[in-house]
Design an enzyme around this catalytic site. Structure first.
Site, short mmCIF file in Angstrom:
data_model
loop_
_atom_site.label_atom_id
_atom_site.label_comp_id
_atom_site.label_asym_id
_atom_site.label_seq_id
_atom_site.Cartn_x
_atom_site.Cartn_y
_atom_site.Cartn_z
N VAL A 74 52.72 36.18 -108.27
CA VAL A 74 53.11 35.67 -107.04
C VAL A 74 51.93 34.74 -106.05
O VAL A 74 50.62 35.12 -106.63
CB VAL A 74 52.85 37.58 -105.94
N SER A 77 49.19 39.23 -110.13
CA SER A 77 50.41 39.20 -111.40
C SER A 77 50.10 41.08 -112.14
O SER A 77 49.24 41.58 -111.76
CB SER A 77 49.67 38.12 -112.07
N GLY A 78 51.22 40.83 -112.53
CA GLY A 78 51.53 42.10 -114.06
C GLY A 78 52.68 41.86 -113.86
O GLY A 78 53.49 40.77 -114.50
N LEU A 99 47.91 34.86 -105.38
CA LEU A 99 48.50 36.73 -104.73
C LEU A 99 47.84 37.79 -105.55
O LEU A 99 46.86 38.82 -105.35
CB LEU A 99 49.34 36.47 -103.52
N ASP A 157 61.76 54.14 -104.70
CA ASP A 157 60.39 53.52 -104.88
C ASP A 157 59.58 53.61 -103.78
O ASP A 157 58.93 52.57 -104.26
CB ASP A 157 60.19 52.41 -105.86
#
Length: 675
Positions: free
Chosen positions: A364, A358-359, A356, A475
């Site tokens: 995910v 990424s980073g 789904l 956040d």
């Protein structure tokens, strides 16, 4: 000739009226001795045998079976109808044949529901009606009478053989062990639901007395004088005008074949008595063969030994493949710990096709849990077992206890070697910023934007004031809000969240958050409060109204800082000039002005001048009027982050990854800096 046509017209109208009347009567009163011609609405593994026997479940594990009458009954809860419009009566004959003599599935629930589509419902203890998120919601409008054969501590079940009355929640409002009053012996006698024997159940509700009676007895007994349960209950408080009646059932780690043999229902009087002689028979019980066949014993034993050897080797290989990291202290977390094997299968081996996003936050994957086929999002992050993992997992489990319809639900976790896997509800429409800021996707209309703001505000109020501790999110931003199938906003990413007891002050800590959303006092002191969450929510409101990010360096100097631009436009009397052009003027002016002005009110540099989230919810719901605000530019807006503060602190930047809201942030911000 005209007179003949008129006569034909009258006769046709009369015929249609009689047919509609007959149909209405059929929908509110019926009796089935077997279900061959019933045309029931079946779902899951439910089926009807050729002899008319309705089988809700078989001995398959973790399965659901639904069977409902095909037309809704009119319960007419409006005040204009007669006082007995909610009364009903039903009786049915059932049998539960367990897989093992004393171990079976979770039972059967007679269910009255506004819909037969139980989306996301789970089997096991949820009876195929609810899941962990929907259970207990007042919006369910569901009444269930459960014949439960498994004790579920989650729902405070009294034992593994009881009848319970459930309203919107599988924690019964009243329950009792299964007994019946013998009129001959003048005493209560016990019944075992999973005995495999046929039993008779009666459920009657009197709207005048507001009394729900439930009675159970063996098939050989007439209806007992005294009911098993007699519960005061006002159905008008949650029943809708149009409701479906039927049965829902489920199996778990063990299973039962669960049958309905006959069913009678009446919405306008006493249900007709079932003629037991007309009921279909149960399938014959399986008989074991006792005669040995000596000529196949030796080959069979040889084959078994060979299979054991092969299976043992395969088990060792498979165990290595699915090996997890478990420690004794994790036992207390029970259901919130997922097996790596289930998550591996759910994500098809963590294939790229299920990715789904990424980073820096991790990776995910989309998944479907093998037991229930429930859609989930599984996030993988790295962790070092030496860095306070016990405390970290304790916080994960604490966050898993948060329950609100506008929060992304953290379902549980798993640990494997150097990996931590977090399991969340799957949000099919991705993150809010995807639809809000990109020009290559359809834009959210104003109605949905306003509903998302109301939902997220309600979630923040829950975190600040309604949960057992104060939860500071720290956040709040568009990329941390995910959209479910109905585009309802769910606040996610609790990676920077901080918990503290009511009445206690949160400790000073390192500056964490996202540039553009940080309240001025946080950059000076490092101390986050509920007011700093309000500041970030104010920025989010301006984003939703204006369709742009809080800081855009490519803009002209007067438009670069969103809050400054909106404030200056207000001073010029042109606050609506800041509205998102993608809306093309399709919005309610009073709502747009409210969101813009409330966003500025939440952006006051002085924390004490900002409203609380309870006040924000009241403003958005129209239950309070927005106060007059001074158009003082010095009192509204962002303050620059000092180089000294930003050098040692964890700041994030507004990303565009659709699933960053599933993040628990980077492990550095949690495990290194702490909470």
């Amino acid at each position: 000739m005209i007179a003949v046509f008129k006569l034909l017209h009258v006769l046709l109208c009369l015929f249609v009226s009689l047919k509609l009347l007959a149909l209405a009567q059929e929908e509110n009163q019926f009796i089935y001795h077997g279900f061959t011609e019933a045309n029931l609405l079946l779902n899951g593994i439910a089926k009807i045998h050729p002899n008319g026997l309705l089988e809700l479940t078989n001995t398959s594990k973790q399965q659901i079976g639904h069977a409902f009458f095909p037309f809704p009954s009119q319960f007419n809860t409006s005040l204009t109808n007669n006082s007995q419009s909610l009364s009903f009566s039903t009786q049915f004959v059932f049998a539960m044949v367990p897989e093992l003599p004393t171990l079976g599935g979770h039972g059967i629930a007679f269910t009255i529901s506004p819909s037969v589509n139980f989306i996301g419902a789970l089997g096991s203890q949820y009876f195929g009606i609810f899941n962990s998120t929907s259970n207990g919601l007042s919006s369910n409008h569901v009444l269930a009478v459960e014949l439960d054969t498994i004790r579920s501590p989650d729902f405070e079940d009294i034992n593994d053989n009881h009848v319970g009355i459930d309203v919107n929640n599988l924690t019964s409002i009243e329950s009792a062990p299964v007994t019946y009053f013998s009129d001959e012996e003048k005493e209560n006698k016990s019944l075992t639901l999973i005995s495999g024997n046929m039993m008779h159940a009666w459920i009657d509700y009197d709207e005048v007395e507001k009394l729900l009676n439930v009675t159970v007895a063996p098939i050989t007994s007439t209806k007992p004088t005294w009911p098993l349960l007699s519960t005061s209950l006002d159905l008008s408080s949650f029943m809708l005008d149009s409701m479906y009646v039927g049965f829902s059932s489920s199996t778990g780690a063990m299973a039962s074949s669960q049958y309905i043999l006959g069913w009678s229902f009446n919405k306008s009087g006493q249900a007709q008595s079932l003629d037991l002689s007309k009921l279909p028979p149960l399938p014959p019980k399986k008989k074991s063969r006792n005669k040995p066949y000596l000529r196949i014993v030796i080959p069979t034993i040889t084959a078994i030994i060979l299979l054991i050897s092969i299976s043992g080797a395969a088990y060792i290989i498979r165990r290595k493949k699915y090996e997890e990291l478990r420690e004794d202290w994790e036992q207390e977390y029970g259901p919130q710990r997922f097996s790596y094997k289930d998550l591996y299968k759910a994500t098809k081996g963590f294939k790229d096709t299920e990715l789904l996003g990424s980073g820096g936050f991790g990776v995910v994957y989309r998944g479907a849990l093998p037991a229930s086929n429930m859609q989930v999002a599984v996030k993988k992050v790295s962790h070092d077992s030496k860095q306070g993992v016990k405390e970290f997992v304790a916080e994960i489990v604490t966050m898993g206890r948060l329950r609100h319809r506008n929060l992304v639900q953290l379902l549980g976790y798993c640990r494997r070697k150097g990996e931590l896997l977090l399991v969340y509800d799957y949000m099919p429409n991705g993150s809010l910023d995807k639809l809000l800021f990109r020009n290559d996707t359809p834009s959210l209309n104003w109605f949905r934007r306003y509903q998302i703001l109301r939902g997220v505000a309600s979630a923040l109020l829950y975190l600040h004031e309604e949960w057992e501790q104060v939860v500071l999110h720290r956040d709040v931003k568009a990329s941390n809000i995910l959209l479910d199938a109905d585009f309802h906003g769910r606040l996610g990413d609790f990676g920077l969240a901080k918990f503290h007891d009511r009445g206690a002050n949160p400790h000073t800590t390192c500056v964490v958050g996202t540039v553009g959303y940080l309240a001025p006092e946080v950059t000076r002191t490092g101390r986050a409060t509920t007011s700093s969450d309000v500041f970030a929510f104010g920025t989010l409101m301006l984003e939703m109204a204006c369709g742009r990010k809080p800081i855009e360096s490519e803009q002209s100097p007067e438009k670069m800082i969103l809050v400054d631009w909106v404030l200056e436009s207000w001073k010029r009397g042109d606050i609506l000039g800041t509205c998102d052009p993608k809306l093309k003027g399709n919005y309610r002016v009073e709502e747009m002005e409210l969101v813009l002005k409330l966003g500025l009110l939440c952006s006051f540099s002085t924390p004490g001048a900002r409203p609380s989230m309870r006040q924000v919810v009241q403003y958005l719901d129209g239950n309070a009027s927005l106060p007059e605000m001074p158009l003082d530019g010095a009192s509204i807006g962002l303050m620059p982050v000092s180089h000294e503060a930003s050098r040692d602190c964890t700041l994030s930047f507004h990303g565009s990854n659709d699933y960053s809201a599933y993040s628990l942030s980077s492990t550095d911000s949690i495990l290194s800096y702490g909470r």
